[in-house]
Design an enzyme around this catalytic site. Structure first.
Site: not given
Ligand code: PMV
Length: 317
Positions: A101-102, A106, A110-111, A152
């Protein structure tokens, strides 16, 4: 040329958010239950240099050249090509899909950066070291919020529990006793830039008080690191509760996060706190693996929109 894909996990901050921006230690781990996947496919019919990007989660379907120069994807791609010394990319398309989720703490930003950097470098026949990937993703993090600590991009790149101090070499945490973390989403998107900016404003207004709160958080992170490395898991719960109280004092909690923390504790969690930027996004609770499902149900009953049960452990365990 075959399609090349790369993925990157979500992350949770267990201790130390916000204070980590001011040089105090923090602890974070990957969340492999959610991830971003980036797939690069050659597009030989298109002119060289053309890069078509599709990212349904953010409604993006566009040529790279049409994105604003300061769009996080523009920055990520430009910096990656520059790092690799590539003047002109072979024509290709990039598809990004995500289950993270944006704006929820979480590590979605970065992911996306890490997955795109890895996919593009593999597609062009290069291998980047983890520290190079993390540094490139850090440059993108600066777009998301001006003064990121770098936690992150580091945890998402290394995919391991880390003890992180801004500007210091990364310390991978030894986790002799893996433990279960229940993550519950308030469903309220909360951009990190806003809470980080508010904390900065408070620090500028009353530096002495804020430095004291950061010191207290840093001390909790240090204690937590020692407990984790010595396999003493249950006392982490008390440290989480104390960390949450300080985050409340910093003004980054909210009614919905506090409600989830209270509900988790009432349902039997050892400890709970907000995780990430705060004022929305996710809460985390330290739970016994056997009770995780029933505590998750209790959280859904008081408004959690999504729950994830994850384990903090070293990759080899
Ligand atoms: O991106 P988030 O919401 O997980 O927050 C990152 C943690 C902060 O400490 C609030 C900011 C930072 O750069 O470390």
């Amino acid at each position: 040329m075959p399609a090349i894909s790369a993925s990157a996990p979500g992350k949770v901050i267990l201790f130390g958010e916000h204070a980590v921006v001011y040089g105090r230690p923090a602890i974070a781990g990957p969340v492999n239950q959610v991830s971003v996947k980036a797939i690069v496919t050659a597009n030989p019919k298109a002119p060289a240099g053309s890069l078509w990007i599709q990212s349904p989660a953010i409604g993006l379907d566009s040529q790279w050249s049409e994105l604003p120069a300061d769009h996080p994807l523009s920055v990520t791609i430009r910096n990656t090509l520059q790092k690799l010394g590539i003047q002109r990319l072979p024509a290709c398309s990039l598809r990004i899909s995500s289950t993270i989720p944006v704006a929820s703490g979480l590590g979605s930003g970065a992911a996306v950066a890490v997955a795109v950097i890895r996919a593009l470098s593999s597609f062009t026949g290069h291998i980047l070291q983890d520290d190079e990937v993390s540094q490139l993703a850090y440059e993108t993090e600066k777009i998301h919020h001006g003064s990121p600590s770098g936690i992150d991009n580091t945890v998402v790149t290394y995919r391991r529990p880390i003890f992180y101090v801004k500007g210091s070499p990364i310390k991978l945490l030894h986790v002799p006793q893996p433990f279960t973390i229940l993550i519950a989403d308030t469903g309220i998107p909360s951009p990190t830039a806003v809470t980080v900016g508010d904390v900065r404003h408070a620090w500028q207004t009353d530096p002495g008080h804020l430095e004291q709160l950061f010191d207290e958080i840093g001390s909790l992170a240090n204690q937590a690191g020692d407990l984790i490395e010595s396999g003493k898991v249950i006392p982490l719960g008390d440290l989480m509760i104390r960390n949450h109280h300080i985050l409340q004092a910093l003004g980054v909690s909210c009614m919905e996060l506090d409600r989830l923390v209270e509900a988790a504790l009432s349902a039997g969690a050892f400890g709970a706190k907000l995780s990430g930027g705060g004022r929305g996004g996710n809460m985390i609770a330290l739970v016994d693996a056997q009770s995780a499902a029933s505590i998750a149900a209790a959280l859904k009953a008081v408004g959690a929109t999504q729950t994830i049960i994850t384990e903090i452990r070293e990759p080899s365990q």
